[in-house]
Write a protein that holds these residues in place. Structure first.
Motif, PDB file in Angstrom:
ATOM      1  N   ALA A   7       0.873  -1.226  -0.159  1.00 12.52           N
ATOM      2  CA  ALA A   7      -0.065  -0.141  -0.010  1.00 12.52           C
ATOM      3  C   ALA A   7       0.873   1.417   0.068  1.00 12.52           C
ATOM      4  CB  ALA A   7      -0.925  -0.041   1.190  1.00 12.52           C
ATOM      5  N   PRO A   8       1.998   1.298   0.816  1.00 10.42           N
ATOM      6  CA  PRO A   8       2.751   2.626   0.745  1.00 10.42           C
ATOM      7  C   PRO A   8       3.471   2.885  -0.698  1.00 10.42           C
ATOM      8  CG  PRO A   8       3.131   1.508   2.755  1.00 10.42           C
ATOM      9  CD  PRO A   8       2.295   0.470   1.899  1.00 10.42           C
ATOM     10  N   ILE A   9       3.776   1.629  -1.094  1.00  9.02           N
ATOM     11  CA  ILE A   9       4.519   2.006  -2.640  1.00  9.02           C
ATOM     12  C   ILE A   9       3.510   2.234  -3.331  1.00  9.02           C
ATOM     13  CG2 ILE A   9       5.640   0.558  -4.148  1.00  9.02           C
ATOM     14  CD1 ILE A   9       6.740  -1.269  -1.940  1.00  9.02           C
ATOM     15  N   MET A  10       2.351   1.875  -3.573  1.00 10.33           N
ATOM     16  CA  MET A  10       1.191   2.010  -4.628  1.00 10.33           C
ATOM     17  C   MET A  10       0.899   3.533  -4.395  1.00 10.33           C
ATOM     18  SD  MET A  10       1.076  -0.184  -6.533  1.00 10.33           S
ATOM     19  CE  MET A  10       0.005   0.244  -7.433  1.00 10.33           C
ATOM     20  N   GLY A  11       0.788   3.798  -3.117  1.00  7.21           N
ATOM     21  CA  GLY A  11       0.615   5.273  -2.976  1.00  7.21           C
ATOM     22  C   GLY A  11       1.650   6.145  -3.479  1.00  7.21           C
ATOM     23  N   PHE A  12       2.870   6.103  -3.291  1.00  7.88           N
ATOM     24  CA  PHE A  12       3.859   6.770  -3.960  1.00  7.88           C
ATOM     25  C   PHE A  12       3.876   6.775  -5.659  1.00  7.88           C
ATOM     26  CE2 PHE A  12       8.022   6.659  -5.790  1.00  7.88           C
ATOM     27  CZ  PHE A  12       8.556   7.978  -5.665  1.00  7.88           C
ATOM     28  N   LEU A  13       3.576   5.482  -5.980  1.00  9.13           N
ATOM     29  CA  LEU A  13       3.831   5.435  -7.399  1.00  9.13           C
ATOM     30  C   LEU A  13       2.543   6.090  -8.075  1.00  9.13           C
ATOM     31  CD1 LEU A  13       4.973   1.670  -7.780  1.00  9.13           C
ATOM     32  CD2 LEU A  13       6.260   3.655  -8.280  1.00  9.13           C
ATOM     33  N   SER A  14       1.314   6.147  -7.329  1.00 13.38           N
ATOM     34  CA  SER A  14       0.190   6.938  -7.615  1.00 13.38           C
ATOM     35  C   SER A  14       0.383   8.140  -8.082  1.00 13.38           C
ATOM     36  CB  SER A  14      -1.116   6.644  -7.065  1.00 13.38           C
ATOM     37  OG  SER A  14      -0.692   7.348  -5.688  1.00 13.38           O
ATOM     38  N   LYS A  15       1.483   8.934  -7.564  1.00 15.75           N
ATOM     39  CA  LYS A  15       1.622  10.255  -7.568  1.00 15.75           C
ATOM     40  C   LYS A  15       2.776  10.569  -9.111  1.00 15.75           C
ATOM     41  CE  LYS A  15       1.280  11.114  -2.812  1.00 15.75           C
ATOM     42  NZ  LYS A  15       2.133  11.326  -1.706  1.00 15.75           N
ATOM     43  N   LEU A  16       3.068   9.579  -9.652  1.00 14.17           N
ATOM     44  CA  LEU A  16       4.118   9.704 -10.964  1.00 14.17           C
ATOM     45  C   LEU A  16       3.195  10.202 -12.104  1.00 14.17           C
ATOM     46  CD1 LEU A  16       6.495   6.610 -10.369  1.00 14.17           C
ATOM     47  CD2 LEU A  16       6.704   9.132  -9.546  1.00 14.17           C
ATOM     48  N   SER A  17       3.893  10.734 -12.982  1.00 13.34           N
ATOM     49  CA  SER A  17       3.300  11.062 -14.300  1.00 13.34           C
ATOM     50  C   SER A  17       3.395   9.820 -15.142  1.00 13.34           C
ATOM     51  CB  SER A  17       3.787  12.057 -14.946  1.00 13.34           C
ATOM     52  OG  SER A  17       5.253  11.914 -15.201  1.00 13.34           O
ATOM     53  N   PHE A  18       2.599   9.936 -16.194  1.00  8.56           N
ATOM     54  CA  PHE A  18       2.299   8.643 -17.076  1.00  8.56           C
ATOM     55  C   PHE A  18       3.808   8.193 -17.479  1.00  8.56           C
ATOM     56  CE2 PHE A  18       1.820   6.486 -21.074  1.00  8.56           C
ATOM     57  CZ  PHE A  18       0.817   5.487 -20.766  1.00  8.56           C
ATOM     58  N   PRO A  19       4.565   8.833 -18.281  1.00  6.96           N
ATOM     59  CA  PRO A  19       5.722   8.239 -18.740  1.00  6.96           C
ATOM     60  C   PRO A  19       6.581   7.582 -17.435  1.00  6.96           C
ATOM     61  CG  PRO A  19       5.482  10.409 -19.620  1.00  6.96           C
ATOM     62  CD  PRO A  19       4.492  10.185 -18.539  1.00  6.96           C
ATOM     63  N   ARG A  20       6.636   8.130 -16.359  1.00 10.14           N
ATOM     64  CA  ARG A  20       7.504   7.339 -15.293  1.00 10.14           C
ATOM     65  C   ARG A  20       6.815   6.532 -14.779  1.00 10.14           C
ATOM     66  NH1 ARG A  20       9.530  12.953 -12.540  1.00 10.14           N
ATOM     67  NH2 ARG A  20      11.028  13.731 -13.814  1.00 10.14           N
ATOM     68  N   LEU A  21       5.455   6.448 -14.883  1.00  7.29           N
ATOM     69  CA  LEU A  21       4.795   5.236 -14.249  1.00  7.29           C
ATOM     70  C   LEU A  21       4.726   3.991 -15.292  1.00  7.29           C
ATOM     71  CD1 LEU A  21       2.784   4.325 -12.215  1.00  7.29           C
ATOM     72  CD2 LEU A  21       1.081   5.047 -13.400  1.00  7.29           C
ATOM     73  N   PHE A  22       4.801   4.317 -16.584  1.00  5.24           N
ATOM     74  CA  PHE A  22       5.129   3.325 -17.429  1.00  5.24           C
ATOM     75  C   PHE A  22       6.337   2.608 -17.513  1.00  5.24           C
ATOM     76  CE2 PHE A  22       5.773   1.842 -21.692  1.00  5.24           C
ATOM     77  CZ  PHE A  22       4.828   1.028 -22.019  1.00  5.24           C
ATOM     78  N   ALA A  23       7.465   3.583 -17.196  1.00  6.74           N
ATOM     79  CA  ALA A  23       8.978   2.998 -17.026  1.00  6.74           C
ATOM     80  C   ALA A  23       9.255   2.015 -16.035  1.00  6.74           C
ATOM     81  CB  ALA A  23       9.727   4.335 -17.064  1.00  6.74           C
ATOM     82  N   VAL A  24       8.526   2.543 -14.806  1.00 12.07           N
ATOM     83  CA  VAL A  24       8.684   1.744 -13.666  1.00 12.07           C
ATOM     84  C   VAL A  24       8.076   0.462 -13.684  1.00 12.07           C
ATOM     85  CG1 VAL A  24       7.946   1.483 -11.350  1.00 12.07           C
ATOM     86  CG2 VAL A  24       8.968   3.740 -12.059  1.00 12.07           C
ATOM     87  N   THR A  25       6.592   0.572 -14.716  1.00 13.85           N
ATOM     88  CA  THR A  25       6.064  -0.897 -14.701  1.00 13.85           C
ATOM     89  C   THR A  25       6.920  -1.805 -15.550  1.00 13.85           C
ATOM     90  OG1 THR A  25       3.863   0.336 -14.362  1.00 13.85           O
ATOM     91  CG2 THR A  25       3.682  -1.823 -15.459  1.00 13.85           C
ATOM     92  N   ALA A  26       7.314  -1.097 -16.651  1.00  9.74           N
ATOM     93  CA  ALA A  26       8.142  -1.910 -17.611  1.00  9.74           C
ATOM     94  C   ALA A  26       9.245  -2.462 -17.232  1.00  9.74           C
ATOM     95  CB  ALA A  26       8.488  -1.066 -18.910  1.00  9.74           C
ATOM     96  N   ALA A  27      10.150  -1.935 -16.436  1.00  7.58           N
ATOM     97  CA  ALA A  27      11.388  -2.279 -15.700  1.00  7.58           C
ATOM     98  C   ALA A  27      10.904  -3.516 -14.649  1.00  7.58           C
ATOM     99  CB  ALA A  27      11.805  -1.220 -14.980  1.00  7.58           C
ATOM    100  N   LEU A  28      10.043  -3.275 -13.831  1.00  3.96           N
ATOM    101  CA  LEU A  28       9.625  -4.143 -12.969  1.00  3.96           C
ATOM    102  C   LEU A  28       8.997  -5.498 -13.744  1.00  3.96           C
ATOM    103  CD1 LEU A  28       9.094  -5.068  -9.881  1.00  3.96           C
ATOM    104  CD2 LEU A  28       6.778  -4.252  -9.956  1.00  3.96           C
ATOM    105  N   PHE A  29       8.367  -5.219 -14.551  1.00  2.00           N
ATOM    106  CA  PHE A  29       7.897  -6.564 -15.515  1.00  2.00           C
ATOM    107  C   PHE A  29       9.241  -7.336 -16.087  1.00  2.00           C
ATOM    108  CE2 PHE A  29       6.505  -8.395 -19.415  1.00  2.00           C
ATOM    109  CZ  PHE A  29       5.362  -9.195 -19.088  1.00  2.00           C
ATOM    110  N   ALA A  30       9.958  -6.531 -16.726  1.00  2.59           N
ATOM    111  CA  ALA A  30      11.112  -7.045 -17.224  1.00  2.59           C
ATOM    112  C   ALA A  30      12.037  -7.839 -16.329  1.00  2.59           C
ATOM    113  CB  ALA A  30      12.213  -6.202 -18.039  1.00  2.59           C
ATOM    114  N   ILE A  31      12.324  -7.202 -14.983  1.00  4.87           N
ATOM    115  CA  ILE A  31      13.233  -7.961 -14.216  1.00  4.87           C
ATOM    116  C   ILE A  31      12.409  -9.300 -13.646  1.00  4.87           C
ATOM    117  CG2 ILE A  31      14.012  -7.627 -11.780  1.00  4.87           C
ATOM    118  CD1 ILE A  31      14.375  -4.726 -12.371  1.00  4.87           C
ATOM    119  N   ASP A  32      10.997  -9.099 -13.339  1.00  4.13           N
ATOM    120  CA  ASP A  32      10.195 -10.268 -13.060  1.00  4.13           C
ATOM    121  C   ASP A  32      10.389 -11.454 -13.919  1.00  4.13           C
ATOM    122  OD1 ASP A  32       8.596 -11.624 -11.077  1.00  4.13           O
ATOM    123  OD2 ASP A  32       6.949 -11.169 -12.276  1.00  4.13           O
ATOM    124  N   LEU A  33      10.302 -11.127 -15.211  1.00  2.00           N
ATOM    125  CA  LEU A  33      10.722 -12.173 -16.137  1.00  2.00           C
ATOM    126  C   LEU A  33      11.803 -12.716 -16.240  1.00  2.00           C
ATOM    127  CD1 LEU A  33       8.850 -10.354 -19.435  1.00  2.00           C
ATOM    128  CD2 LEU A  33       8.186 -12.674 -18.025  1.00  2.00           C
TER     129      LEU A  33
END
Length: 70
Positions: A7-33
């Motif tokens: 929950a605290p991590i999602m609260g912080f990430l919800s304040k990011l703009s779209f390009p940064r949010l997309f970059a964080v999501t893509a990086a986390l997905f690539a690391i998880d793969l």
């Protein structure tokens, strides 16, 4: 009930703009793969980030403007 670790991590990430949010999501997905389960709760974070990306795509009204009914 929200996960107390995610929950605290999602609260912080919800304040990011779209390009940064997309970059964080893509990086986390690539690391998880590449290395599965190296980051605890990565799946929950990815689901939450996907939700935030979809929610950030909606158009927001400017404050103080009122649309006339059609």
């Amino acid at each position: 009930m929200p996960n107390p670790l995610v929950a605290p991590i999602m609260g912080f990430l919800s304040k990011l703009s779209f390009p940064r949010l997309f970059a964080v999501t893509a990086a986390l997905f690539a690391i998880d793969l590449v290395v599965p389960d190296i980051i605890p709760f990565a799946d929950e974070l990815l689901l939450g980030l996907g939700t935030l990306i979809l929610a950030s795509g909606r158009k927001r009204k400017a404050p103080g403007t009122i649309e006339a009914p059609k």
